[in-house]
Motif scaffolding. Structure first.
Motif, PDB file in Angstrom:
ATOM      1  N   PHE A  61       0.847  -1.188   0.000  1.00  0.00           N
ATOM      2  CA  PHE A  61       0.000   0.000   0.000  1.00  0.00           C
ATOM      3  C   PHE A  61       0.888   1.245   0.000  1.00  0.00           C
ATOM      4  CE2 PHE A  61      -3.060  -2.984   0.643  1.00  0.00           C
ATOM      5  CZ  PHE A  61      -3.401  -3.346   1.941  1.00  0.00           C
ATOM      6  N   PRO A  62       0.378   2.385  -0.461  1.00  0.00           N
ATOM      7  CA  PRO A  62       1.135   3.639  -0.303  1.00  0.00           C
ATOM      8  C   PRO A  62       1.422   3.902   1.167  1.00  0.00           C
ATOM      9  CG  PRO A  62      -0.688   3.956  -1.824  1.00  0.00           C
ATOM     10  CD  PRO A  62      -0.880   2.590  -1.210  1.00  0.00           C
ATOM     11  N   ASP A  63       2.608   4.438   1.463  1.00  0.00           N
ATOM     12  CA  ASP A  63       2.923   4.710   2.860  1.00  0.00           C
ATOM     13  C   ASP A  63       2.193   5.968   3.332  1.00  0.00           C
ATOM     14  OD1 ASP A  63       4.385   6.930   1.963  1.00  0.00           O
ATOM     15  OD2 ASP A  63       6.256   5.805   1.931  1.00  0.00           O
ATOM     16  N   GLY A  64       2.230   6.193   4.634  1.00  0.00           N
ATOM     17  CA  GLY A  64       1.461   7.269   5.226  1.00  0.00           C
ATOM     18  C   GLY A  64       1.793   8.640   4.672  1.00  0.00           C
ATOM     19  N   SER A  65       3.034   8.862   4.277  1.00  0.00           N
ATOM     20  CA  SER A  65       3.441  10.187   3.800  1.00  0.00           C
ATOM     21  C   SER A  65       2.927  10.502   2.401  1.00  0.00           C
ATOM     22  CB  SER A  65       4.974  10.294   3.815  1.00  0.00           C
ATOM     23  OG  SER A  65       5.543   9.368   2.894  1.00  0.00           O
ATOM     24  N   SER A  66       2.429   9.493   1.689  1.00  0.00           N
ATOM     25  CA  SER A  66       1.961   9.720   0.317  1.00  0.00           C
ATOM     26  C   SER A  66       0.464   9.498   0.134  1.00  0.00           C
ATOM     27  CB  SER A  66       2.724   8.805  -0.656  1.00  0.00           C
ATOM     28  OG  SER A  66       2.506   7.440  -0.349  1.00  0.00           O
ATOM     29  N   GLU A  67      -0.250   9.179   1.224  1.00  0.00           N
ATOM     30  CA  GLU A  67      -1.668   8.863   1.096  1.00  0.00           C
ATOM     31  C   GLU A  67      -2.496  10.032   0.565  1.00  0.00           C
ATOM     32  OE1 GLU A  67      -2.777   7.480   4.962  1.00  0.00           O
ATOM     33  OE2 GLU A  67      -2.443   5.376   4.437  1.00  0.00           O
ATOM     34  N   HIS A  68      -2.032  11.272   0.795  1.00  0.00           N
ATOM     35  CA  HIS A  68      -2.789  12.437   0.339  1.00  0.00           C
ATOM     36  C   HIS A  68      -2.856  12.546  -1.178  1.00  0.00           C
ATOM     37  CE1 HIS A  68       1.391  13.744   0.119  1.00  0.00           C
ATOM     38  NE2 HIS A  68       1.001  14.707  -0.697  1.00  0.00           N
ATOM     39  N   MET A  69      -2.046  11.776  -1.892  1.00  0.00           N
ATOM     40  CA  MET A  69      -2.030  11.857  -3.353  1.00  0.00           C
ATOM     41  C   MET A  69      -3.091  10.987  -4.007  1.00  0.00           C
ATOM     42  SD  MET A  69       2.035  12.139  -4.223  1.00  0.00           S
ATOM     43  CE  MET A  69       2.635  10.823  -3.171  1.00  0.00           C
ATOM     44  N   PHE A  70      -3.868  10.284  -3.208  1.00  0.00           N
ATOM     45  CA  PHE A  70      -4.869   9.377  -3.752  1.00  0.00           C
ATOM     46  C   PHE A  70      -6.259   9.849  -3.319  1.00  0.00           C
ATOM     47  CE2 PHE A  70      -0.804   7.375  -3.049  1.00  0.00           C
ATOM     48  CZ  PHE A  70      -0.486   6.966  -4.343  1.00  0.00           C
ATOM     49  N   GLY A  71      -7.267   9.033  -3.489  1.00  0.00           N
ATOM     50  CA  GLY A  71      -8.610   9.458  -3.110  1.00  0.00           C
ATOM     51  C   GLY A  71      -9.087  10.609  -3.969  1.00  0.00           C
ATOM     52  N   ALA A  72      -9.465  11.733  -3.336  1.00  0.00           N
ATOM     53  CA  ALA A  72      -9.998  12.884  -4.065  1.00  0.00           C
ATOM     54  C   ALA A  72      -8.971  13.514  -4.992  1.00  0.00           C
ATOM     55  CB  ALA A  72     -10.504  13.935  -3.079  1.00  0.00           C
ATOM     56  N   ASN A  73      -7.677  13.257  -4.767  1.00  0.00           N
ATOM     57  CA  ASN A  73      -6.621  13.815  -5.618  1.00  0.00           C
ATOM     58  C   ASN A  73      -6.110  12.815  -6.657  1.00  0.00           C
ATOM     59  OD1 ASN A  73      -6.446  16.407  -4.405  1.00  0.00           O
ATOM     60  ND2 ASN A  73      -5.370  15.501  -2.670  1.00  0.00           N
ATOM     61  N   ALA A  74      -6.829  11.724  -6.847  1.00  0.00           N
ATOM     62  CA  ALA A  74      -6.331  10.643  -7.705  1.00  0.00           C
ATOM     63  C   ALA A  74      -6.180  11.043  -9.169  1.00  0.00           C
ATOM     64  CB  ALA A  74      -7.258   9.424  -7.603  1.00  0.00           C
ATOM     65  N   MET A  75      -6.901  12.063  -9.615  1.00  0.00           N
ATOM     66  CA  MET A  75      -6.795  12.476 -11.018  1.00  0.00           C
ATOM     67  C   MET A  75      -5.977  13.754 -11.184  1.00  0.00           C
ATOM     68  SD  MET A  75      -8.232   9.963 -12.292  1.00  0.00           S
ATOM     69  CE  MET A  75      -8.059  10.480 -13.995  1.00  0.00           C
ATOM     70  N   ASP A  76      -5.240  14.142 -10.159  1.00  0.00           N
ATOM     71  CA  ASP A  76      -4.403  15.344 -10.220  1.00  0.00           C
ATOM     72  C   ASP A  76      -3.092  15.006 -10.931  1.00  0.00           C
ATOM     73  OD1 ASP A  76      -2.865  17.591  -9.818  1.00  0.00           O
ATOM     74  OD2 ASP A  76      -3.453  17.859  -7.725  1.00  0.00           O
ATOM     75  N   LEU A  77      -2.978  15.414 -12.193  1.00  0.00           N
ATOM     76  CA  LEU A  77      -1.796  15.071 -12.983  1.00  0.00           C
ATOM     77  C   LEU A  77      -0.519  15.674 -12.412  1.00  0.00           C
ATOM     78  CD1 LEU A  77      -3.219  15.450 -16.617  1.00  0.00           C
ATOM     79  CD2 LEU A  77      -3.022  13.379 -15.222  1.00  0.00           C
ATOM     80  N   SER A  78      -0.653  16.790 -11.693  1.00  0.00           N
ATOM     81  CA  SER A  78       0.542  17.419 -11.135  1.00  0.00           C
ATOM     82  C   SER A  78       1.190  16.561 -10.045  1.00  0.00           C
ATOM     83  CB  SER A  78       0.200  18.798 -10.571  1.00  0.00           C
ATOM     84  OG  SER A  78      -0.577  18.698  -9.392  1.00  0.00           O
TER      85      SER A  78
END
Length: 335
Positions: free
Chosen positions: A293-310
């Motif tokens: 699974f993604p580690d805790g420091s990178s979890e913010h890049m998924f979920g609602a931000n999953a389609m953020d190309l940046s």
């Protein structure tokens, strides 16, 4: 996050999801685009499962596999690869280029800059189209009796939107998907791509014998809004079955699951769609299973931000670091 222990899980096995997968596919003799059960259920030694997770999930998946690869563990040699949604794109990409090449292409690309208001999510505001989709999905889940009913409702809603559209989305989406693939040909190794029949809610599994172009199979597996058209048929995202569909690896000795959504699900746990239920099913059938699974420091890049190309380069780097760190611990399990 570290891989899960390979000892049997103590998590109680929830009831099986009512989704129809693998050998239970209905009508497989009538539809040439649905794989016969004999192809889906062939067993082997090693299976690689690449779960759904949007654009950042795809980048993270490539990063993990590249990190493992560069550290000496090539998981692309799996006897079976299962790809769902973003994982289907990754599976096809890994069949046409090396993990190192794919990783470099992501981190070397200058991502578009996010514009708009700053939110509380580490300085970012959620991606509104994704949020709207999640809200719509949550409403349908809340009104559904079970997983099969949910998929039928999703299909009906998607078909209604499709009927009101001008019909241009499917060819445009195919062009977008095809541009992401290093090769338009199905890899010779066994890859299963999951989708949902929008009319019936039934599971569909494509492979190189299905008579469907690779780009079409990927486009169908990633169709989370409007249904994707292949001939007279309409398909929706394979993640509406399960985010990983690891149960298709039943019978394989070792199963490695990469889940950008960390095995979580929006669905009621009694539906059995969460990864923990899939892992329990596999272990009950004799498979050894590890998950990443993604580690805790990178979890913010998924979920609602999953389609953020940046966020793609950062997601790929996070995955790469995890893959590099996990190559040693996973070597004995995989080899």
């Amino acid at each position: 996050m570290n891989t899960t222990p390979s000892t049997p899980s103590t998590h109680p096995t929830p009831p099986h999801s009512t989704s129809t997968t693998g050998a239970d596919l209905p009508g497989s003799g009538q539809d040439p685009q649905i794989d016969p059960p004999s192809r889906v259920r062939a067993a082997g030694e090693r299976a690689l499962v690449l779960g759904g997770g949007g654009s950042t999930g795809n980048a993270w998946l490539i990063g993990v596999v590249a990190g493992l690869y560069d550290a000496g563990l090539d998981v692309t040699t799996a006897d079976l690869t299962i790809g769902t949604s973003a994982g289907s794109t990754a599976a096809a990409q890994l069949g046409g280029a090396t993990p190192t090449e794919l990783y470099a292409a992501i981190v070397d690309t200058v991502p578009p800059q996010r514009t708009g208001p700053i939110g509380s999510d580490r300085g970012r505001s959620p991606n509104r189209p994704v949020v709207n989709h999640l809200e719509r999905l949550s409403t349908i889940i809340a009104s559904a009796d079970d997983a099969a009913d949910m998929r039928r409702r999703l299909g009906a809603s998607a078909l209604e939107m499709d009927a009101a559209s001008d019909g241009s989305w499917s060819p445009q989406w195919r062009t977008t998907v095809a541009a992401r693939l290093p090769s338009q040909q199905w890899p010779q190794r066994t890859i299963l791509i999951t989708a949902v029949d929008a009319r019936t809610g039934d599971a569909v599994v494509f492979d190189r014998h299905s008579g469907v172009d690779l780009a079409d199979a990927i486009a169908a597996s990633c169709a989370s809004g409007l249904p994707y058209r292949i001939g007279d048929n309409r398909y929706l995202d394979g993640g509406y079955l399960r985010n990983e569909n690891a149960d298709l690896a039943a019978g394989y000795e070792r199963v490695l699951v990469l889940s950008p959504f960390s095995g979580k699900t929006l669905h009621p746990l009694e539906w059995g769609m969460q990864l923990a239920a899939q892992v329990d099913e596999l272990r009950a059938a004799g498979s050894r299973v590890e998950t990443i699974f993604p580690d805790g420091s990178s979890e913010h890049m998924f979920g609602a931000n999953a389609m953020d190309l940046s966020l793609r380069p950062a997601a790929a780097r996070a995955g790469y670091d995890q893959g590099t760190a996990l190559a040693g611990p996973l070597t004995e399990f995989w080899r």
